[in-house]
Write an enzyme that holds these catalytic residues in place. Structure first.
Site, PDB file in Angstrom:
ATOM      1  N   PHE A   1      -3.031  -8.063   3.677  1.00  0.00           N
ATOM      2  CA  PHE A   1      -1.610  -7.800   3.962  1.00  0.00           C
ATOM      3  C   PHE A   1      -1.103  -6.501   3.341  1.00  0.00           C
ATOM      4  O   PHE A   1       0.044  -6.413   2.919  1.00  0.00           O
ATOM      5  CB  PHE A   1      -0.752  -8.988   3.491  1.00  0.00           C
ATOM      6  N   CYS A   2      -1.969  -5.492   3.305  1.00  0.00           N
ATOM      7  CA  CYS A   2      -1.593  -4.186   2.736  1.00  0.00           C
ATOM      8  C   CYS A   2      -1.079  -4.337   1.307  1.00  0.00           C
ATOM      9  O   CYS A   2      -0.158  -3.626   0.894  1.00  0.00           O
ATOM     10  CB  CYS A   2      -0.552  -3.488   3.610  1.00  0.00           C
ATOM     11  N   ASN A   3      -1.666  -5.258   0.569  1.00  0.00           N
ATOM     12  CA  ASN A   3      -1.286  -5.463  -0.834  1.00  0.00           C
ATOM     13  C   ASN A   3      -2.540  -5.859  -1.604  1.00  0.00           C
ATOM     14  O   ASN A   3      -2.727  -7.019  -1.969  1.00  0.00           O
ATOM     15  CB  ASN A   3      -0.213  -6.543  -0.949  1.00  0.00           C
TER      16      ASN A   3
ATOM     17  N   THR B   1       0.820  -1.215   0.000  1.00  0.00           N
ATOM     18  CA  THR B   1       0.000   0.000   0.000  1.00  0.00           C
ATOM     19  C   THR B   1       0.852   1.262   0.000  1.00  0.00           C
ATOM     20  O   THR B   1       0.518   2.257  -0.651  1.00  0.00           O
ATOM     21  CB  THR B   1      -0.921   0.006   1.236  1.00  0.00           C
TER      22      THR B   1
END
Length: 862
Positions: free
Chosen positions: A423-425, A153
């Site tokens: 997972f911030c992706n 992110t």
């Protein structure tokens, strides 16, 4: 059966055989020292824990912390911007650490500059703000900011800065980048020097996929272009995930910018990262804001500023976190001493991940269906293409995905720590899970946000499960995880028919259980139970009730009569309040109701030395602490085995109390400390420093959910220190159904039987009712109990606390596991209630034996 000592599933395949069969030369461990010895000496705190979230944060060894602490105790480190002797020591030590970092990445100060930042995210923001963007104009197309969609992110967030500079941002799919070789965009205008930036990760933090480091030079030279745009390409290589377990040679792969995060490598310090900048690029960087230590000269009254000549000092605004920088030295020392270096770590972690992937992907149900779906772009054939990460979702035997939050809850029962979500992706999450942009937006509109536990919407997963290995991970960690998956999920719920409780079964509860008898210490004194107590500042209660009530049938008699009477009726069989959050229940037969729910229910909580609320998840022995409320004497008596009882006043003198702030389920609450005496009492019993605090009577915590009926718009509903709602209701027929499931499991090797009293106490409900059918309460929209009216807010999503025997404090995962299996992997049990409206102009009470009148959703009276 103790948690973690579950029945063993099929044994994982032999590790040595896997090593011999692998096409790679795999190495497990670090030479003569065994992994068990390393774990015992350096990571003793991991005993009984399977930690598999090293991609989130790895762990520090004991020797690293010891040596760092010793360093601080023996040396005086001053502010590096001062000129005294201690400051000179700090400055020189920091510069030595910079050099150590460059050496670690096989480069020198002649080629790279180390700029310390607050983390890899801060390093990325620095690049976004300092890069020499050229805005779009009628004369040219301007710079391009291109990023791989499989990026963190924090990389994607750089596009906001680029947009403010009128720069075009272009997401690039991995498959498009793979096919981009030969797109010689720069050749069409070799004189064009328009700066563009391409960002990609050396390792995907989602799947562990490793992208070619050769892309660095290929993009910079124009042999591989993210988009067809003339100009000069610069490359940012996000190495934060990659360098935690692998060597990075910057002499061979000279990216222009390399952000890193040190806690990913060493475990500590947190909050410290660095940006490695190629010296050829440094002169191009621009800077707006300037902070302390960055100026060679400036004037306060005139726009005159000259930056320092050192690029690092120019970009390190203010005083760097110099003690944390010094801690890095001890991180490098420990890593080298314990493992021999990053090459060994890469071999060790890859051996574990390849073995685990092979075993996990081979798991099958009896019908041949796979147990997991693994999300990866590699076959785990080599550490060149795959890092020590496995991303997956668990499937049932019909191929449907089991929500990641349920897997997480089950893993926690076995003390396995993993990561779930996206997972911030989000780019990789969408790609692997097949989520379109429209679906993601729809999920958000349905209430799902990043980091929550909403795992399935419209039958589709919103995220997945990730395990990751670190340099201190062991074969035993991998095998414990594999046994967990085999034990839990190879027993398909479709193979286990769910019996339904009959009406006669529900009516037989009184003969099978003593759950209707108030436990010792319950409110049995008529002067207390019938309301003969002084007024409190929480609600205005009249001193007495009609004496005629004492001549009537007792609540217990009423309960017994109705249980043996009309099989379709619903009555209250038990009432519990929990004066101290997460401590033992206080059972009553009649109790006053206030604006927050049952009077004094969860008005107190135990906090640790940092002021953080303690629960049975962290400290199961809390359930052995027994609070008793005496309304006449206006005290709470607290008891525990081996301890002298201690008294706490129900209300403190407002002028003598000091208000402090605490948090409950992300809500801010005002509280006050109940004093040193009870703090010492609790600390002695629990064996750790803690305090008892009480919600301030002058502070109102408002519920996030409000009744839809009975109150005008804008009406707020007050909460005590509860998690979600004012009341929790559980139906004994539902408990009986669960008991049958557990007893049926006994035939398959379960070691413990569960009484109704035990099961009732595990669910920590306020109101226990007798109903005709199991789980019928989930169909209710609202209920009336006497003169009180409640709205049903929805089911209670259970966590691992139901695994704790409330009489002993011992854990057993069978209850959670059976409930999950029998309800289609859902772990709902009981329903939340909230007052639809409440008139406190006269005393209000809940009583055992009261009839419950439910109204079905979109229907009528049940």
């Amino acid at each position: 059966m103790a948690c973690g000592a579950a029945e063993r599933g099929p044994e994982p395949p032999a590790f040595q055989r896997h090593l011999e069969a692998s096409t790679q030369r795999l190495a497990h461990g670090y030479g003569l020292r065994s992994m068990s010895e390393l774990r015992d000496q350096e990571f003793g705190r991991l005993a009984g824990t399977v930690y598999l979230d090293h991609a989130g944060a790895t762990l520090f060894p004991q020797s690293q912390l010891t040596n760092f602490t010793k360093d601080l105790m023996e040396n005086v480190y001053g502010n590096p911007h001062s000129q005294n002797i201690t400051s000179k020591l700090t400055h020189d030590t920091v510069e030595q650490v910079r050099y150590r970092i460059l050496t670690h990445f096989h480069t020198t100060p002649e080629d790279y500059i180390v700029i310390f930042t607050a983390g890899s995210t801060a390093a990325l923001r620095l690049v976004a703000e300092a890069f020499p963007w050229v805005s779009r104009s009628p004369e040219n197309s301007g710079s391009h900011f291109c990023y791989l969609t499989d990026n963190h992110t924090s990389v994607v967030g750089m596009r906001k800065v680029a947009a403010a500079m009128s720069v075009t941002s272009i997401p690039v799919k991995p498959e498009d980048m793979w096919s981009a070789e030969g797109k010689d965009a720069g050749a069409c205008d070799p004189d064009c020097q328009l700066p563009h930036l391409f960002c990609y990760p050396a390792q995907s933090n989602f799947s562990g996929t490793r992208y070619p480091l050769s892309w660095v030079e290929e993009v910079k030279s124009g042999r591989r272009s993210p988009v067809n745009a003339p100009g000069k390409w610069f490359v940012l290589l996000d190495a934060a995930s990659y360098v935690s377990t692998s060597p990075l040679d910057l002499s061979a792969h000279q990216a222009d910018f390399i952000p890193i995060s040190f806690y990913k490598i060493f475990g500590l310090p947190t909050g410290l990262g660095a940006l490695l900048v190629n010296k050829h690029v440094a002169p191009l960087l621009r800077k707006g804001y300037f902070g302390g230590g960055t100026a060679a000269a400036y004037l306060a009254g005139e726009d005159f500023y000259v930056p320092r000549s050192s690029v690092a000092e120019r970009f390190e605004d203010g005083t760097i976190s110099f003690l944390d920088v010094i801690a890095l030295k001890h991180g490098f020392d420990a890593l080298e001493h314990l493992t021999g270096g990053m090459v060994n770590i890469q071999q060790h972690t890859f051996a574990l991940v390849q073995y685990t992937h092979s075993a996990l992907s081979s798991l099958r149900y009896l019908n041949g269906a796979p147990v997991v779906r693994i999300y990866s772009d590699s076959e785990f054939s080599s550490p060149d293409v795959q890092g020590p990460i496995i991303n997956f979702n668990v499937l049932d035997d019909g191929g449907k995905i089991i929500g990641y939050s349920q897997v997480d809850k089950m893993a926690s029962l076995y003390n396995i720590h993993l990561r779930t979500g996206c997972f911030c992706n989000l780019g990789a999450c969408q790609r692997h899970l097949g989520l379109s942009d429209e679906m993601v937006k729809k999920h958000f509109q349905a209430g799902h946000v990043c980091g929550d536990d909403v795992d399935i919407i419209d039958g589709r997963p919103t995220g997945s499960v990730r395990i990751s290995f670190g340099y201190m991970s062991t074969l035993e960690d991998a095998q414990a995880f594999l046994r967990f998956i085999s034990t839990i999920y190879l027993r398909s719920p479709s193979d286990q028919p769910v019996p339904q409780a009959s009406i006669s079964d529900a009516g037989a509860l009184t003969s099978k259980s003593d759950c209707h008898s108030p436990q010792e210490g319950s409110c049995t004194d008529p002067s207390v139970c019938n309301g003969s107590y002084p007024d409190t500042n929480i609600m205005d209660l009249h001193p007495s009730l009609s004496k005629a009530s004492s001549a009537q049938q007792t609540p217990q008699d009423k309960a017994a009569g109705i249980l043996n009477g009309d099989p379709g009726s619903h009555i209250v069989t038990n009432i519990y309040l929990y004066p101290i959050k997460s401590c033992a229940a206080f059972e009553v037969t009649k109790w006053p109701v206030g604006s927050q729910g049952l009077l004094y229910d969860r008005s107190w909580m135990v906090v640790n030395h940092n002021g953080i609320c303690m629960s049975q998840k962290q400290e199961p022995r809390l359930c052995l602490i027994q609070p008793f409320i005496d309304l006449q004497q206006r005290i709470m008596v607290i008891k525990a085995e081996g301890m002298e009882p201690i008294q706490v006043p129900l209300e403190e003198d407002g002028e003598q109390t000091q208000i402090c702030q605490s948090r409950v389920c992300a809500d801010r609450v005002n509280t006050y400390d109940c004093g040193e005496n009870v703090s010492r009492w609790l600390s002695k019993f629990l064996g750790r420093l803690c305090h008892l605090i009480k919600q301030s009577p002058h502070f109102q915590r408002n519920a996030r959910k409000t009744p839809k009926k009975g109150q005008p718009p804008g009406t707020t509903v007050a909460l005590s220190l509860v998690n979600e709602a004012q009341y929790l209701l559980v139906n004994t027929s539902s408990i009986l159904e669960l008991q049958r499931q557990l007893n049926a499991s006994d035939e398959h090797g379960k070691e413990e039987s569960f009484s109704m009293k035990d099961l009732i106490s595990r669910f920590r409900a306020n109101i226990i009712t007798k109903g005709a059918r199991a789980f019928e309460e989930e169909k209710w929209d609202e209920i009336s109990i006497g003169s009180l009216h409640f709205q049903v807010l929805g089911p209670c999503h259970r966590c691992q606390m139901i695994c704790i025997n409330q009489q002993t404090g011992q854990r057993n995962q069978d209850v959670f596991q059976t409930l999950s299996e029998s309800r289609g992997r859902k772990v709902n049990f009981g329903v939340y209630l909230m007052h639809s409206y409440l008139d406190l102009s006269s005393p209000c009470f809940l009583s055992v034996g009261s009839e419950v009148l439910p109204v079905l959703k979109d229907c009528g009276v049940s």
